[in-house]
Enzyme design. Structure first.
Site, mmCIF file in Angstrom:
data_model
loop_
_atom_site.group_PDB
_atom_site.id
_atom_site.type_symbol
_atom_site.label_atom_id
_atom_site.label_comp_id
_atom_site.label_asym_id
_atom_site.label_seq_id
_atom_site.Cartn_x
_atom_site.Cartn_y
_atom_site.Cartn_z
ATOM 1 N N GLU A 71 -15.856 19.810 -9.948
ATOM 2 C CA GLU A 71 -17.002 20.224 -10.759
ATOM 3 C C GLU A 71 -16.837 19.791 -12.218
ATOM 4 O O GLU A 71 -17.800 19.396 -12.878
ATOM 5 C CB GLU A 71 -17.194 21.734 -10.635
ATOM 6 N N GLU A 83 -15.085 25.616 -1.544
ATOM 7 C CA GLU A 83 -15.204 27.029 -1.897
ATOM 8 C C GLU A 83 -15.683 27.904 -0.741
ATOM 9 O O GLU A 83 -15.242 29.050 -0.607
ATOM 10 C CB GLU A 83 -16.161 27.200 -3.090
#
Length: 725
Positions: free
Chosen positions: A121, A141
């Site tokens: 990210e 995640e």
């Protein structure tokens, strides 16, 4: 998702070219602790303020960009051990959205090795990404019950398109650097030696307007038209609901992605932040994080891995065939570059096994796990024999003969005569006591169990006797790591840890059916609980011969708490064998699609008569919650005995074993973690209630009863005493 050092940091140096190189340093995988995030923010802002800095490159130390947010810190937050005011530095969301993308100086990520979770990210918030071809890139995640929280739900679809972004997020599907380049996730592929210099030049090119100034959050060329995007998301929702009906976080992730597509990326970021907080403290996430650490801890064995032993080199491995797992064992070993010699009783059997190994490799080619050109080279490392002459230089032999005590005893006596003194003598038995198997041998210190599960699972039970050398266990742990399986080290007993704790599973189901419960309702209830299939469907899959053999072992060794039934034997006598002949508790078509069979009721009636039991009206229309508890509480009870006897040292080992080998739903945290969520007192009281009505099969063991009385969690370590191992 990573775990790093106690704190970690970043380091910045500014070159003569005007590029600030910020390096993430948090061994071993540069995870994003709060200290790292705060340090990254501080150094980035310093670079923005310095007049001699034109552009910024972010990279990671020692071959990894970043393994993502520190999961140990995440677990601390979930447990309330890390309060918000105790978290040093700024949240990475602020770093990415408010600093990286608002910066007037370009930033480029130079990525290698692990680039996952928050690490990816951060990279996606940079103006460009330069990668090595072997970098491992992922947003995993959802595998720990949360969603990307640093803007990944908005940037990834804009860089790779919605379908691939959904694959990477919902399936936690990784991509290598080369594939990421083809997708548009990274902008160039270079060697590790050229990585940082290329990234520096790329950043300068952006600064000098020789390359475009790209803000990934505002890209639109990869986003499908709204009508098509909604269609893709609708399909993803249906698939996700079908595959994971008992968890919410995948649907929340889809909601967040859709918000960004419909209302714009800023709205998507706000919804992402809200969704992240919603899933962060969920039972699902806590359970999955527990399992992550449980899996990491299986290779740490007190008295074995903490006494400075170094694994010996294992090059040549022999397999004594005859069992159903010989092809799977051989395949796993040759795919990991071991030289394998397979012994069978005759050439016909030998060629049959080798043919199955070849078929396994061809499946790997079709699935893209290996190249066609490598198939012949790999199969050439497998040698077939029908005698022991080639076993004189083996480093390890795995016996996979049928479950017959005298046969296995003879095999081990032969191995001791033919194999060199250092050779590890392993058995793939799944129920027989290793002491019994090695009864005729003198070299008891090198006898160990290497239990490969059928059907093939990424778990391997390493079974040690009181005589097994710690060196042998260390050697086998190294082999298990190389063949990419999760090890669980357990003690020696009938069924070891996994099969033993789950032997009441089928027996409880049979008890309920013979007393009036609906067989197919039981399977439905267990499937809806999260198991891949119910106990009767499972019996069909493994086959009635295996079910009878296993059941016989447990009834013989644990007669006082076994439920004795002839149901499966009666059906086997009527030529029902399960999937193998398309007729068991279910009937099957050519595609092995199962459907209920009304004829099964007559076998249940006959078995009920022979067992001398009657229908209990309370069990005829049993609520699903009661079915789940009456099936699984006896499993918990037996797992407690496994811990009490020291067969398993850690409850977490049983958790990960139950999930991997038996399909226990991972989002419930494993068998003991789930049991503790209900409480020892509740489980014990229910078992006592049922034992009064249905006998000692349900009687709570001493370990469970004592912990219930004292209010101690079942997973808490057993009181310290000298280990029998």
């Amino acid at each position: 998702m990573g775990s790093g050092g106690a704190e970690g940091r970043t380091f910045m140096e500014v070159g003569d070219d005007g590029v600030a190189l910020i390096t993430i340093i948090n061994p071993p995988i540069n995870s994003l602790s709060f200290h790292v995030v705060g340090s990254l923010k501080d150094n980035f802002e310093k670079a923005l303020r310095r007049d001699d800095v034109k552009a910024i490159v972010i990279t990671g130390a020692k071959g990894n960009f970043s393994g993502g947010f520190d999961v140990a810190a995440l677990q601390g937050i979930q447990a309330g051990k890390i309060e918000k005011e105790e978290r040093p530095g700024s949240l990475a969301v602020e770093v990415i959205t408010d600093i990286f993308e608002a910066a007037k100086k370009p930033s480029v990520a130079a990525i290698d090795g692990l680039t996952i979770g928050g690490g990816l990210e951060i990279a996606m918030a940079c103006r460009a990404r330069i990668s090595t071809p072997t970098a491992q890139i992922a947003l995993p995640e959802l595998s720990i019950g949360i969603i990307p929280g640093f803007g990944g739900t908005q940037r990834l679809p804009r860089l790779v398109g919605l379908p691939k972004a959904l694959d990477m997020m919902l399936k936690s599907e990784p991509v290598k650097g080369e594939a990421a380049y083809n997708l548009g996730l990274v902008d160039a592929i270079v060697s590790a030696d050229e990585l940082v210099n290329t990234a520096r030049q790329w950043a300068l090119d952006i600064f000098h307007s020789r390359r475009p100034w790209v803000v990934s959050l505002h890209k639109t060329d990869k986003i499908e038209p709204l009508w098509e995007a909604r269609k893709i998301l609708k399909f993803a929702r249906a698939q996700t609901n079908k595959q994971a009906p008992n968890v919410k976080h995948p649907q929340i992730c889809l909601d967040v992605i859709e918000e960004g597509i419909v209302s714009g990326p800023r709205a998507g970021l706000w919804k992402e932040a809200k969704g992240f907080q919603e899933v962060l403290y969920s039972v699902t996430s806590k359970s999955l994080v527990h399992l992550l650490f449980a899996q990491r801890g299986t290779s740490k064995v007190a008295g074995v891995t903490d006494i400075d032993l170094v694994p010996r080199r294992v090059n040549k491995v022999g397999i004594i065939g005859g069992g159903i797992m010989s092809p799977e064992i051989a395949t796993a070993l040759i795919l990991s570059n071991y030289q394998v010699t397979l012994k069978e009783e005759n050439d016909k059997f030998l060629q049959d096994v080798i043919g199955k190994v070849r078929a396994n490799l061809q499946s790997s080619v079709k699935e893209g796990k290996m190249f066609e050109k490598d198939l012949e080279k790999t199969i050439s490392t497998l040698k077939g024999v029908i005698d022991y002459e080639s076993f004189k230089d083996m480093d390890m032999v795995i016996e996979d003969a049928i479950e017959n005590v005298s046969l296995k005893q003879q095999v081990f006596a032969d191995l001791e005569n033919y194999c060199p003194p250092h050779c590890i003598l392993a058995s793939n038995t799944y129920t027989i006591d290793l002491n019994l198997i090695g009864e005729r041998t003198k070299s008891k210190d090198r006898i160990v169990g290497a239990h490969f599960f059928s059907p093939a699972q990424p778990l391997l039970e390493i079974v040690r006797t009181r005589q097994t050398s710690p060196q042998v266990v260390v050697d086998l742990l190294d082999v298990v790591e190389k063949i990419k399986k999760t090890p669980v080290v357990v003690g020696d007993c009938t069924g070891f840890a996994v099969n033993r704790m789950f032997f009441p599973y089928a027996q409880a189901a049979t008890l309920l059916v013979e007393r009036g419960a609906d067989l197919y309702q039981i399977d439905r209830a267990i499937t809806e609980f999260g198991m891949p299939m119910g106990p009767f469907r499972l019996a069909d899959m493994v086959g009635f011969d295996v079910a009878i053999a296993n059941g016989t072992q447990f009834v013989h060794n644990f007669p006082e708490r076994s439920y004795k039934s002839v149901l499966v034997q009666l059906m086997r006598e009527e030529k029902r064998a399960g999937e193998t002949n398309l007729k068991g508790f279910y009937v099957y078509d050519e595609k092995i699609e199962a459907r209920p069979d009304p004829e099964v009721e007559k076998y249940i009636d006959k078995s009920r008569t022979i067992s001398g039991v009657t229908i209990d009206p309370k069990l005829v229309k049993l609520p699903e919650k009661e079915i789940v508890e009456m099936i699984f509480f006896p499993v918990v009870n037996e797992a407690c005995r496994v811990l009490d006897e020291g067969i398993a040292v850690k409850a977490a080992d049983l958790d990960i074993a139950a999930v991997i080998a038996m399909g226990f739903p991972p989002y419930r945290g494993g068998i003991m973690y789930w049991a503790d969520s209900l409480g020892a007192n509740y489980i014990c009281s229910r078992l006592e209630e049922w034992s009064e009505t249905y006998g000692d099969f349900f009687k709570p063991c001493a370990y469970l009863a004592q912990r219930s009385a004292k209010g101690i969690p079942l997973s808490s370590p057993v009181e310290e005493e000298e280990s029998p191992w």
